[in-house]
Design a protein around this motif. Sequence first.
Motif, mmCIF file in Angstrom:
data_model
loop_
_atom_site.group_PDB
_atom_site.id
_atom_site.type_symbol
_atom_site.label_atom_id
_atom_site.label_comp_id
_atom_site.label_asym_id
_atom_site.label_seq_id
_atom_site.Cartn_x
_atom_site.Cartn_y
_atom_site.Cartn_z
ATOM 1 N N UNK B 221 0.816 -1.224 0.000
ATOM 2 C CA UNK B 221 0.000 0.000 0.000
ATOM 3 C C UNK B 221 0.844 1.267 0.000
ATOM 4 N N UNK B 225 -0.049 4.182 -2.646
ATOM 5 C CA UNK B 225 -0.386 5.559 -2.283
ATOM 6 C C UNK B 225 0.596 6.511 -2.963
ATOM 7 N N UNK B 250 10.104 14.968 0.197
ATOM 8 C CA UNK B 250 10.547 13.895 1.090
ATOM 9 C C UNK B 250 9.416 12.953 1.463
ATOM 10 N N UNK B 251 8.186 13.465 1.396
ATOM 11 C CA UNK B 251 7.043 12.584 1.642
ATOM 12 C C UNK B 251 7.077 11.414 0.665
ATOM 13 N N UNK B 254 9.684 8.921 1.858
ATOM 14 C CA UNK B 254 9.220 8.150 3.024
ATOM 15 C C UNK B 254 8.261 7.050 2.583
ATOM 16 N N UNK B 255 7.256 7.426 1.803
ATOM 17 C CA UNK B 255 6.266 6.430 1.382
ATOM 18 C C UNK B 255 6.913 5.363 0.509
ATOM 19 N N UNK B 258 9.046 3.113 2.716
ATOM 20 C CA UNK B 258 8.201 2.328 3.622
ATOM 21 C C UNK B 258 7.776 1.044 2.920
#
Lengths: 201, 631
Positions: B221, B225, B250-251, B254-255, B258
């Motif tokens: 996921x 996203x 940077x988001x 991170x995603x 992850x």
Amino acid sequence: MNAGKRLDVSHLPTIAFGPRAPLWWGQIWMCTIESTVFALMVAAYFYLRLNYSEWPPPGAINPPPVLSTICLVLLCFSSVPMYMADVAAENAERNKVIGLLTFGMILGSIAFVLRIKYLMQLNYHWNSHAYGSIVWTLLVTHTAHLITAVVETLVTIVIAIKGPFGEKQRLGVYSNGPYWDFVVIWWVILYVVVILGDYYL
Amino acid sequence: MSTVVDTDVGLEGQLQNTWQSDGGIIGWFSNTSHTTIGKRYIVTALVFFVLAGIEAALMRIQLSRPDNHFLNPDLYNQMFTMHGTTMMFLFAVPMMEGMGIYLVPLMVGTRNVAFPRLNAYGYFVYLFGGILLYIAFFSNMGPDAGWFSYPPLSGPQYSPGKRVDTWAQMITFTELSGLVVAVELIVTVFKQRAVGMTLNRIPLFVWAMLVTSFMIMFAMPGVIVDSLFLALDRLIATHFFNPAEGGDVLLYQHLFWFFGHPEVYIIFIPAMGMISSIVTAFTRRPVFGYLPLVLSIVATGFIGFGLWVHHMFATGLPQLGESFFTAASMMITIPSGVQIFCWIASLWRSRPEFKTPLMFVIGFFLLFVMGGLTGVMVASVPFDLQAHDTYFVVAHFHYVLIGGAVFPLFGAFYFWFPKLTGRMLSERMGRWNFWLFFIGFNLTFFPMHILGLKGMARRVYTYPAEMGWGDLNMLASIGTVIIAASLLIFAINVMVSLRSGAIAGDNPWNADGLEWGTSSPPPVYNFLYLPVVEGRSALWDRSADEPVVCGVRSDRREILVTTLMDAAPDHRFVLPGPSMWPLGLALATAIAFIYGMFSPWAGPLAFVAAGISLIGWFWPKKDEEHPEEPA
């Protein structure tokens, strides 16, 4: 292979509900995946918020949370007939299933209409700023899940009316339940984070 | 009573009749057998492996000497993007899933996966995603922003055109397929294990696939996203990654990580399971430390989610956060170390048979430990800041991924090929395959450590002669030729052995897993009688009278559902048979995704098309209504 010892299972039933049924687990894991999607989107919401000194950004006005609150109440309440429909499906009570599902579906449909009205009241769009992007994405994603749940329930009802109402159809009703609850639970969370949070904070 | 057949021959015929797929083209597309779909995954993934390998070879030709102009910079960008994307999304993960789809139902002793039609759907979605990527590549729309496509480079401003959109949509295809495989494998393991296969008797490969599936459920996921946000930024001008409007690049990282870090373990953990099966078979005794091995696999699954930021040390995150992720990155060596020691203990004083599968496992030990050690090095922030984006990192992750996953995978090919095809692969060619691969691999990737320390950055299309990197690069390119030769030998081995390999028989290695307790290749119904398991090594621990299950109807696709913990018989359940709807839904998905690269209206369109397909899928059909069982 002509075996000596044999374990005869022919007496076992051919249907089981809840955690005993593979279908129920399938539905639970699908909801887990979708929940991870929502959770990451909520994480993104808070991450983007770090970039703002004022949140929602100036100019973005959220309407009073009246419609969303009605939506919340309707959805929470709709879980009751949905749960009762599951029990009725377990007991193979076809008419009860049809009635309860229809009731739950009507509540869900009203919530859907209210949601669309709420979205139309927003004075910003997904392309206005990052705040608009994440709020619209969260709300539209949830709305898409809501209408999916409604259509899925409608199909279940039509299949039940058309008959036959056998084991497969009863399991179908039963696996509709967890999905509905998943949609409701995520509205409770998004209501607190996006609707209440942004209106009052 | 028509369901009870007295003779085994009669039963065989009836099961064959019930479980076989329809013939012809329609039969091909509507097939829902897990062995067929598993094989399709494996063959398709191998095709993509060859394509990605060719891309790697072209890059090595380009880099073999300084100031080379074999590939232009634009083509080179597409090459490394396609290579990484194909290897990660179209080869490694689907290959491991294909092995799982093929082997898990056999290993747990059931007749098919829990959701056979979903399984067929997953394959078609994967296939369409791969085809889309390559059609785009050959029509000069190949993605060129790296396999992780960071914005702002991949954003609307710096990557106009449709190249990055192709990438983002392909991701969604393969993730969707990965997720449905994860769900059906988890449910198969939870609810369809053979009677008596309690939690502490589950084969290690099945544990590995179970943990992998859970990781897929929580990791994928993230990239769904992420690629959705990227696609929205590009298509309808949202601002997720646009700093000017409050977004944050940077988001994206991170995603992405992850997902991206667990992805490494999604590829690597199934390999752990393969190694355990191979080591058990060739030492002819149960693997040492079953419990610590299971706990290590589970621990790796958890810790794997706490490492993602070590890919982002160079982005200037808060120091406290970096320290936490350094600690977590080093911690993951503990379960990995436990596993290696357990396998070494299994081999210790066991007089192992050094057949090709075991050779690949030994090769794995050496290469993976090397990759692990450089992993500990780059986990440290000060070192990482020097090595970041250099060939040192390229060397590190190839040691971990090829050494850690592809070597065990080749061992697994040699090990399970007899089960899939009924014939043995040649041992002699296997030796050549192994040694050339091992030597070629080290020649190619070891020099990259040194090149990285000397400062050669990743993704440069060429370098001036004065840098002095020419010799090591030439060495690496020569290594690639040797790897290519070894893979060619493997291909010849497969071709020759398919036609004239030695007949394998049910259990050529005298291994212990249930999959060896049926013929090679297995019949469409897998087992004549569903097995009962009496110990951790199903075949070795089987008592003389070989107890089996009877009373499962053979005139419809009935399976036995067992309880989650104790695998006690619970109820019988009818699985759905062949259907064209999975293909229909996959086509609807594909058209909507591709249209989604061009228009936001694809969203509602996809919704309607998927809705129609799903209703068709679930609509009760006359011929599926089976009469209730006679009393």
